[in-house]
Design a protein around this motif. Structure first.
Motif, PDB file in Angstrom:
ATOM      1  N   CYS A 209       0.844  -1.199   0.000  1.00 42.13           N
ATOM      2  CA  CYS A 209       0.000   0.000   0.000  1.00 42.13           C
ATOM      3  C   CYS A 209       0.879   1.250   0.000  1.00 42.13           C
ATOM      4  CB  CYS A 209      -0.904  -0.012   1.221  1.00 42.13           C
ATOM      5  SG  CYS A 209      -1.873   1.491   1.408  1.00 42.13           S
TER       6      CYS A 209
ATOM      7  N   CYS B  86       0.271   3.969   3.198  1.00 40.33           N
ATOM      8  CA  CYS B  86       0.829   3.752   4.537  1.00 40.33           C
ATOM      9  C   CYS B  86       2.202   3.083   4.469  1.00 40.33           C
ATOM     10  CB  CYS B  86      -0.120   2.894   5.380  1.00 40.33           C
ATOM     11  SG  CYS B  86      -0.403   1.245   4.703  1.00 40.33           S
TER      12      CYS B  86
ATOM     13  N   CYS C 199      -5.117   2.329   8.165  1.00 50.14           N
ATOM     14  CA  CYS C 199      -5.051   3.001   6.873  1.00 50.14           C
ATOM     15  C   CYS C 199      -6.347   2.735   6.113  1.00 50.14           C
ATOM     16  CB  CYS C 199      -3.850   2.465   6.091  1.00 50.14           C
ATOM     17  SG  CYS C 199      -3.819   3.022   4.380  1.00 50.14           S
TER      18      CYS C 199
ATOM     19  N   CYS D 272      -5.917   0.724   2.453  1.00 51.10           N
ATOM     20  CA  CYS D 272      -5.737  -0.739   2.418  1.00 51.10           C
ATOM     21  C   CYS D 272      -6.534  -1.434   3.519  1.00 51.10           C
ATOM     22  CB  CYS D 272      -4.256  -1.088   2.554  1.00 51.10           C
ATOM     23  SG  CYS D 272      -3.541  -0.547   4.114  1.00 51.10           S
TER      24      CYS D 272
END
Ligand SMILES: [Zn+2]
Ligand SMILES: [Zn+2]
Length: 386
Positions: A170, A173, A196, A199
């Motif tokens: 991701c 993050c 996050c 994701c």
């Protein structure tokens, strides 16, 4: 110094501490109340108001300068008092999360022990209700069941990715699965971590999801199974079928399936544990003279003798004619409760015979038409003078 405010709030009272309370006592009182009234743990609207008060009280009493104002009879949070705006600090912005408060006290500093959550997680247990007749619970049965659960996606084998593709880290993050933010509060700087949103906390994304399961790694399916019900099970018991429950997200190991037994009421027998009970009606004459009855049990026919002089409510016990014990050997008993039926209609001859019979036994029988006599005799009977 400001003029003491006439409506200064009782901050000590709100925290339930004395005016001499130490910083430590104030901290402890606040922590205790925050646990109780924080909106994250107590959804009651009144609790929300109370939590605002608790916050205000802690802000004031944990700050030496503000506490001094309170001790002089003022209110550092009153409008124009140099504190926060109307309504106190609690009303001014979003609440600090409950976990963040706990972290601030216990030095968790947010994020400790957190991190990306695994995509593959164990599945939940499933439960299924199975209705059975007494005969089936007593002697066991192989029952067909239909199970509706998530099963492993065979297209991607649980990976969630389309053939030939992979998970991606991701970007939002950096794979940590959470984003940290620093909040300035009256507790000082509070670092809080939130999952996050890009994701959902996994730290990875699926650029090309499996077309069959849309990335979940599992699909819902209806299956047929046969469950072997042992003899002697009881209503409410659960039979566990290991790993026949829900497959977890990302194709995680399946939970168990519990089959819960529900026993349909029987027309003739009621069940208490492994014993069975039934009622049989015998005429008054048979109860007086004795008779022989044929009793149908769950799996046999038994002949039993009703002794002469049997009283209403008497019970016959047929050993080992109840439900087989689930554990060990042997069976419960069958209790036959005897209802003695008194004739409801007598013709003139029968009535005369009964009256003559009563006379030979010296039993006085009142005529119902002579009401006074009937009732007075009843009273005598209750008093034991009959
Ligand atoms: Zn992310
Ligand atoms: Zn799939």
């Amino acid at each position: 110094m400001r003029t003491p405010n006439a409506v200064a709030r009782d901050y000590y009272g709100i925290l339930g501490v004395s005016r001499e309370a130490s910083d430590d006592e104030i901290k402890r009182a606040y922590r205790k109340l925050a646990r109780q009234f924080h909106p994250d743990v107590n959804p009651d609207p009144e609790a929300q108001e109370k939590f605002k008060d608790i916050n205000a009280a802690y802000e004031v009493l944990s700050d030496d300068r503000k506490r001094q104002i309170v001790d002089l009879g003022g209110d550092p949070l009153a409008p124009g008092g140099g504190g926060a705006g109307p309504g106190g600090p609690g009303g001014a912005g979003p609440f600090v999360g409950f976990q963040d408060i706990m972290d601030a006290f216990f030095g968790g500093a947010g994020g400790a022990g957190r991190g990306p959550r695994p995509r593959t997680r164990p599945g939940a247990d499933a439960i299924l209700r199975l209705e059975l007749d007494l005969h089936e619970t007593a002697f066991g049965v192989e029952a067909p069941i239909t199970v509706d659960t998530a099963v492993l996606c065979t297209t991607c084998s649980g990976a969630g990715t389309a053939a030939g593709t992979h998970l991606a880290t991701c970007e939002a993050c950096g794979g940590r699965g959470e984003v940290q933010s620093v909040q300035r509060t009256f507790l000082g700087q509070v670092v809080s971590a939130r999952p996050c949103t890009v994701c959902q906390g996994y730290g990875t994304t699926i650029p090309h999801p499996c077309p069959t399961c849309a990335g979940d790694g599992r699909v819902r399916t209806r299956r047929s199974l046969t469950v072997k019900i042992p003899a002697g099970v009881e209503d409410g018991m659960r039979i566990r079928l290991a790993q026949q429950g829900e497959v977890g997200p990302g194709g995680g190991p399946a939970g168990d399936l519990y089959v819960e037994i529900h026993e349909r009421p029987h027309d003739v027998y009621s069940r208490k544990g492994d014993d069975l009970h039934c009622r049989v009606t015998v005429p008054m004459t048979a109860a007086a003279l004795g008779t022989r009855l044929t009793i149908k049990t769950l799996d046999s026919e038994e002949t039993v003798d009703v002794k002469a002089g049997t009283q209403p409510g008497s019970t016959l016990r047929l050993r080992a004619r109840g439900v087989p014990h689930l554990r060990g050997t042997g069976r419960g008993d069958l209790y036959v409760h005897l209802d003695v039926r008194t004739p409801t209609k007598l013709d003139a001859d029968q009535e005369k015979m009964l009256r003559d019979f009563a006379k030979t036994r010296g039993e006085e029988v009142a005529e119902l038409t002579k009401q006074g006599g009937f009732f007075s005799r009843m009273r005598d009977a209750f008093n034991g003078h009959a």
